[in-house]
Design an enzyme around this catalytic site. Structure first.
Site, PDB file in Angstrom:
ATOM      1  N   THR A 287      -6.255   6.493   7.719  1.00  0.00           N
ATOM      2  CA  THR A 287      -6.779   6.798   6.385  1.00  0.00           C
ATOM      3  C   THR A 287      -6.779   5.559   5.485  1.00  0.00           C
ATOM      4  OG1 THR A 287      -4.624   7.364   5.463  1.00  0.00           O
ATOM      5  CG2 THR A 287      -5.882   9.154   6.523  1.00  0.00           C
TER       6      THR A 287
ATOM      7  N   HIS B  64       3.408  10.670   6.700  1.00  0.00           N
ATOM      8  CA  HIS B  64       2.739  10.407   7.980  1.00  0.00           C
ATOM      9  C   HIS B  64       3.711   9.765   8.956  1.00  0.00           C
ATOM     10  CE1 HIS B  64      -1.439  10.295   5.870  1.00  0.00           C
ATOM     11  NE2 HIS B  64      -1.054  11.537   6.175  1.00  0.00           N
TER      12      HIS B  64
ATOM     13  N   GLU C  36      -3.315  13.449   1.125  1.00  0.00           N
ATOM     14  CA  GLU C  36      -4.606  12.967   1.653  1.00  0.00           C
ATOM     15  C   GLU C  36      -5.395  14.154   2.200  1.00  0.00           C
ATOM     16  OE1 GLU C  36      -3.701   9.266   4.084  1.00  0.00           O
ATOM     17  OE2 GLU C  36      -4.552   8.525   2.214  1.00  0.00           O
TER      18      GLU C  36
ATOM     19  N   HIS D 103       5.452   6.678   6.743  1.00  0.00           N
ATOM     20  CA  HIS D 103       5.171   6.231   5.369  1.00  0.00           C
ATOM     21  C   HIS D 103       4.652   7.429   4.581  1.00  0.00           C
ATOM     22  CE1 HIS D 103       1.337   5.989   7.519  1.00  0.00           C
ATOM     23  NE2 HIS D 103       0.835   6.390   6.361  1.00  0.00           N
TER      24      HIS D 103
ATOM     25  N   HIS E 145       0.835  -1.212   0.000  1.00  0.00           N
ATOM     26  CA  HIS E 145       0.000   0.000   0.000  1.00  0.00           C
ATOM     27  C   HIS E 145       0.867   1.259   0.000  1.00  0.00           C
ATOM     28  CE1 HIS E 145      -3.112  -2.832   1.054  1.00  0.00           C
ATOM     29  NE2 HIS E 145      -2.514  -3.128   2.196  1.00  0.00           N
TER      30      HIS E 145
ATOM     31  N   HIS F 101       2.073   8.956   1.120  1.00  0.00           N
ATOM     32  CA  HIS F 101       0.981   8.790   0.142  1.00  0.00           C
ATOM     33  C   HIS F 101       1.320   9.748  -0.995  1.00  0.00           C
ATOM     34  CE1 HIS F 101      -1.662   6.798   3.198  1.00  0.00           C
ATOM     35  NE2 HIS F 101      -0.924   7.534   4.024  1.00  0.00           N
TER      36      HIS F 101
HETATM   37  C1  LIG Z   1       0.992  -4.488  15.192  1.00  0.00           C
HETATM   38  C2  LIG Z   1      -0.470  -4.682  15.465  1.00  0.00           C
HETATM   39  C3  LIG Z   1      -1.273  -4.472  14.200  1.00  0.00           C
HETATM   40  C4  LIG Z   1      -2.529  -3.676  14.520  1.00  0.00           C
HETATM   41  N1  LIG Z   1      -3.505  -3.810  13.445  1.00  0.00           N
HETATM   42  C5  LIG Z   1      -2.993  -3.236  12.226  1.00  0.00           C
HETATM   43  C6  LIG Z   1      -3.297  -1.758  12.187  1.00  0.00           C
HETATM   44  O1  LIG Z   1      -4.188  -1.261  12.849  1.00  0.00           O
HETATM   45  N2  LIG Z   1      -2.504  -1.061  11.353  1.00  0.00           N
HETATM   46  C7  LIG Z   1      -2.744   0.364  11.169  1.00  0.00           C
HETATM   47  C8  LIG Z   1      -1.590   0.849  10.343  1.00  0.00           C
HETATM   48  C9  LIG Z   1      -1.828   2.287   9.903  1.00  0.00           C
HETATM   49  C10 LIG Z   1      -2.737   2.558   8.882  1.00  0.00           C
HETATM   50  C11 LIG Z   1      -2.906   3.893   8.437  1.00  0.00           C
HETATM   51  C12 LIG Z   1      -2.171   4.910   9.018  1.00  0.00           C
HETATM   52  S1  LIG Z   1      -2.378   6.564   8.451  1.00  0.00           S
HETATM   53  N3  LIG Z   1      -2.355   6.588   6.868  1.00  0.00           N
HETATM   54  O2  LIG Z   1      -3.679   7.005   8.892  1.00  0.00           O
HETATM   55  O3  LIG Z   1      -1.258   7.320   8.972  1.00  0.00           O
HETATM   56  C13 LIG Z   1      -1.273   4.642  10.047  1.00  0.00           C
HETATM   57  C14 LIG Z   1      -1.102   3.314  10.495  1.00  0.00           C
HETATM   58 ZN   LIG Z   2      -0.807   7.470   6.007  1.00  0.00          ZN
END
Ligand SMILES: CCCCNCC(=O)NCCc1ccc(S(N)(=O)=O)cc1
Ligand SMILES: [Zn+2]
Length: 261
Positions: free
Chosen positions: A199, A119, A106, A94, A64, A96
């Site tokens: 997101t 992010h 985003e 990471h 992703h 986007h």
């Molecule tokens: C290790 C236990 C796993 C828990 N379960 C997995 C999990 O909840 N993963 C979420 C990962 C994630 C997704 C999106 C963002 S963003 N784009 O909003 O910053 C940040 C972090």
């Molecule tokens: Zn993100």
């Protein structure tokens, strides 16, 4: 299969609600930030980042995005202050981004989007035992969002873009030590903040968002290297370039966006 999701027509943001009903919740992210409607809150102190002792471990392609992970076994790298009641531990960062020349952030600002968005994901290790537990709690995560705008080369982003060829395929991971994300911060830490969500699926409504007002500048060439990554794994015959991995803005649902001064 199962909860497989992506950014395509068949598995993208418009159908995520089928497997993740919270996608239609009342504190979803990202949002369109309208600066004039954000309320100045003098009680909002500065964001404090302690990244000096941070320990990056690896860089990977999770199908992703490209993710740099950190050793979060203690409070060596944390974000605190601003809207946060306690320190949140840095877990990963990471990006986007869009397709060639088009937008990819985003969050948007008064309807305008940037080329990309970084992010930095932190979790509340004071109240929760694991990242997974925090990721599902309303005050579990704090994500620092930083916009990337195209212009000159970014002096330090090379360290990341030079490693991307090693994680071209979904599921690839390689060592990535001694990287301090402090070098990716803009000069000002002025920010907007609001309560939102992840997101991407599982879209948990567990994020205190802190979005910096000032973008960092990176070159088109550097952004182009992100687009050499693939959504697909090495074994797949259909190679799908990793780009446009962003969710569009979601309804504000009456939420207040606050602004540091
Ligand atoms: C290790 C236990 C796993 C828990 N379960 C997995 C999990 O909840 N993963 C979420 C990962 C994630 C997704 C999106 C963002 S963003 N784009 O909003 O910053 C940040 C972090
Ligand atoms: Zn993100």
């Amino acid at each position: 299969t199962g909860n497989h999701w992506g950014y395509g027509k068949e598995d993208g943001p418009s159908v995520w609600h089928n497997n993740y009903p919270v996608a239609q919740g009342n504190r979803q992210s990202p949002i369109d930030i309208i600066p004039q409607q954000a309320s100045h809150d003098p009680s909002l102190g500065p964001i404090v980042l302690n990244y000096d002792q941070c320990t990056s471990t690896n860089i990977s392609n999770n199908g992703h995005s490209v993710v740099v992970e950190f050793d979060d076994s203690d409070d060596r790298s944390v974000i605190q202050g601003g809207p946060l009641d306690n320190p949140y531990r840095l877990k990963q960062f990471h990006f986007h981004w869009g397709g060639k020349g088009c937008h990819g952030s985003e969050h948007t600002v008064a309807g305008n989007s940037y080329a990309s968005e970084l992010h930095l994901v932190h979790w509340n290790a004071v109240k929760y035992r694991t990242f997974g537990e925090a990721a599902a709690a309303p005050d579990g995560l704090a994500v620092l969002g930083i916009f990337l705008e195209t212009g000159d080369d970014h002096r330090w982003l090379h360290t990341i873009t030079d490693a991307l060829y090693m994680v071209k395929f979904k599921g690839s991971v390689t060592d990535f030590k001694r990287f301090n994300p402090k070098c990716l911060l803009p000069s000002s830490l002025q920010y907007w903040t609001y309560l939102g969500s992840l997101t991407t699926p599982p879209l948990h409504e567990s994020v205190t968002w802190i979005v910096l007002k000032e973008p960092i500048i990176v070159s088109d060439k550097q952004m182009g290297k992100f687009r050499l990554l693939l959504f697909s794994g090495e074994e797949e015959d259909q190679r799908k370039r990793m780009e446009n991995n962003f969710r569009p803005p979601q309804p504000l649902q009456g939420r207040k966006v606050r602004s540091s001064n």
